[in-house]
Design an enzyme around this catalytic site. Structure first.
Site, PDB file in Angstrom:
ATOM      1  N   LYS A  13       0.863  -0.797   0.028  1.00 42.75           N
ATOM      2  CA  LYS A  13      -0.225  -0.154   0.147  1.00 42.75           C
ATOM      3  C   LYS A  13       0.966   1.365   0.520  1.00 42.75           C
ATOM      4  CE  LYS A  13      -2.477  -0.583   3.496  1.00 42.75           C
ATOM      5  NZ  LYS A  13      -1.579  -1.640   4.582  1.00 42.75           N
ATOM      6  N   ARG A  88      -9.831   2.017   8.482  1.00 39.63           N
ATOM      7  CA  ARG A  88      -8.367   0.130   9.167  1.00 39.63           C
ATOM      8  C   ARG A  88     -10.467  -1.033  10.010  1.00 39.63           C
ATOM      9  NH1 ARG A  88      -2.997   0.998   8.165  1.00 39.63           N
ATOM     10  NH2 ARG A  88      -1.855  -0.933   8.820  1.00 39.63           N
ATOM     11  N   ARG A 123      12.422  -7.548   5.878  1.00 40.69           N
ATOM     12  CA  ARG A 123      12.987  -5.863   5.748  1.00 40.69           C
ATOM     13  C   ARG A 123      13.554  -5.649   7.003  1.00 40.69           C
ATOM     14  NH1 ARG A 123       6.980  -2.771   4.530  1.00 40.69           N
ATOM     15  NH2 ARG A 123       6.548  -3.316   6.689  1.00 40.69           N
ATOM     16  N   ARG A 156      12.029  -3.542  11.988  1.00 40.73           N
ATOM     17  CA  ARG A 156      11.143  -2.711  12.702  1.00 40.73           C
ATOM     18  C   ARG A 156      10.226  -3.065  13.452  1.00 40.73           C
ATOM     19  NH1 ARG A 156       7.713   0.231   8.395  1.00 40.73           N
ATOM     20  NH2 ARG A 156       5.764  -0.698   9.230  1.00 40.73           N
ATOM     21  N   ARG A 167      -0.443  -8.027  13.503  1.00 41.16           N
ATOM     22  CA  ARG A 167      -1.355  -7.439  12.292  1.00 41.16           C
ATOM     23  C   ARG A 167      -1.997  -7.556  12.108  1.00 41.16           C
ATOM     24  NH1 ARG A 167       3.957  -4.170  10.496  1.00 41.16           N
ATOM     25  NH2 ARG A 167       2.954  -3.389   9.446  1.00 41.16           N
TER      26      ARG A 167
HETATM   27  P1  AMP Z   1       1.253   0.872   8.889  1.00 46.02           P
HETATM   28  O1  AMP Z   1       2.075   1.310   8.253  1.00 46.02           O
HETATM   29  O2  AMP Z   1      -0.016   1.089   7.906  1.00 46.02           O
HETATM   30  O3  AMP Z   1       0.900  -0.670   8.743  1.00 46.02           O
HETATM   31  O4  AMP Z   1       1.077   1.381  10.309  1.00 46.02           O
HETATM   32  C1  AMP Z   1       1.505   0.588  11.550  1.00 46.02           C
HETATM   33  C2  AMP Z   1       0.607   0.919  12.583  1.00 46.02           C
HETATM   34  O5  AMP Z   1       0.047   2.132  12.968  1.00 46.02           O
HETATM   35  C3  AMP Z   1      -0.074  -0.171  12.497  1.00 46.02           C
HETATM   36  O6  AMP Z   1      -0.064  -1.438  13.014  1.00 46.02           O
HETATM   37  C4  AMP Z   1      -1.412   0.415  13.560  1.00 46.02           C
HETATM   38  O7  AMP Z   1      -0.969   0.087  14.692  1.00 46.02           O
HETATM   39  C5  AMP Z   1      -0.975   1.622  13.534  1.00 46.02           C
HETATM   40  N1  AMP Z   1      -2.307   2.283  12.235  1.00 46.02           N
HETATM   41  C6  AMP Z   1      -2.130   2.972  11.053  1.00 46.02           C
HETATM   42  N2  AMP Z   1      -3.310   2.988  10.725  1.00 46.02           N
HETATM   43  C7  AMP Z   1      -4.549   3.196  11.335  1.00 46.02           C
HETATM   44  C8  AMP Z   1      -5.485   2.885  11.423  1.00 46.02           C
HETATM   45  N3  AMP Z   1      -6.082   3.209  10.412  1.00 46.02           N
HETATM   46  N4  AMP Z   1      -6.429   3.053  12.692  1.00 46.02           N
HETATM   47  C9  AMP Z   1      -5.872   2.103  13.625  1.00 46.02           C
HETATM   48  N5  AMP Z   1      -4.261   1.730  13.718  1.00 46.02           N
HETATM   49  C10 AMP Z   1      -3.395   2.402  12.992  1.00 46.02           C
END
Ligand code: AMP
Length: 221
Positions: A13, A88, A123, A156, A167
């Site tokens: 994404k 989400r 990664r 990370r 996740r």
């Molecule tokens: P991502 O890099 O988009 O996978 O986001 C990393 C982390 O940020 C996720 O595992 C969540 O802990 C938090 N996060 C990002 N976007 C959201 C969202 N829309 N709602 C809740 N938590 C989020």
């Protein structure tokens, strides 16, 4: 153009949203990047989000909804935006709809779980610059070392295998159901409903990007 990218963590994404933003001259809004930047700067948001982000859980809806609601009203979003990682949860999707933030396209990047596991667990990043490598698909010249600075690479906290499983679990439980809500909304014939596009997210970054541009250029024409 206003679009939403939905997909498993590691489905590409972030990379594809950045490419769409560049091609169509629109803003790229990644809630994950906003959380990571806040955590790095030590801001109040960062302190509140850290526990959830590092354990692979979702940050609470009220925090994320308020943040996106403000962000989409900033001047760089006037021409449009691509939302990467939001909504989400069903609550976030409803909030977007209730705020009358019109969305043209919801794009699901479809990648099997075993592929995202391989992509994410391999990664490695260089913290200083944000440069991203992969032990198999994009290895540094010297293992675990940044090509430019020679500094060590790190994994990370949320790319560890146990956290990735959490996740993926959060995605299946909380995010997958909103896809069917978008499909139903479109079927209802409501003119405010976004168009739903399911896209094969397998293959190289360039292949997926080409697929996406072809579809988006056709529907947006
Ligand atoms: P991502 O890099 O988009 O996978 O986001 C990393 C982390 O940020 C996720 O595992 C969540 O802990 C938090 N996060 C990002 N976007 C959201 C969202 N829309 N709602 C809740 N938590 C989020």
């Amino acid at each position: 153009m206003r679009c939403v990218l939905i997909g498993l963590p590691g489905s590409g994404k972030g990379t594809q949203a950045a490419a769409i933003a560049k091609k169509f001259g629109i803003a790229h809004i990644s809630t994950g990047d906003i959380m990571r930047a806040a955590m790095k700067s030590g801001s109040e948001l960062g302190v509140r989000a850290r526990k959830a982000v590092e354990s692979g859980e979702l940050v609470s809806d009220d925090i994320v909804i308020g943040l996106v609601d403000n962000r989409v009203r900033e001047p760089d979003c006037r021409r449009g935006f691509v939302l990467d990682g939001f909504p989400r949860t069903a609550e976030q999707a409803v909030a977007l709809r209730d705020a009358r933030i019109r969305i043209d396209y919801v794009i699901e990047l479809d990648v099997p779980e075993r592929d995202v596991m391989e992509r994410m667990s391999g990664r490695r990043v260089h913290s200083g610059s944000g440069r991203v490598y992969h032990v198999k698909f994009c290895p540094p010249r010297v293992p675990d070392t940044d090509d430019v600075t020679g500094e060590p690479l790190v994994q990370r906290a949320d790319d560890r295998e146990d956290v990735i499983r959490v996740r993926i679990g959060a995605y299946n439980a909380r995010t997958l159901p909103i896809i069917s809500n978008y499909v139903e909304w479109e079927r209802s014939g409501d003119p405010a409903a976004p168009r739903f596009i399911k896209m094969d997210g397998r293959g190289s970054t360039a292949q997926v990007c080409e697929r996406l541009f072809t579809v988006l250029s056709a529907v947006a024409a």
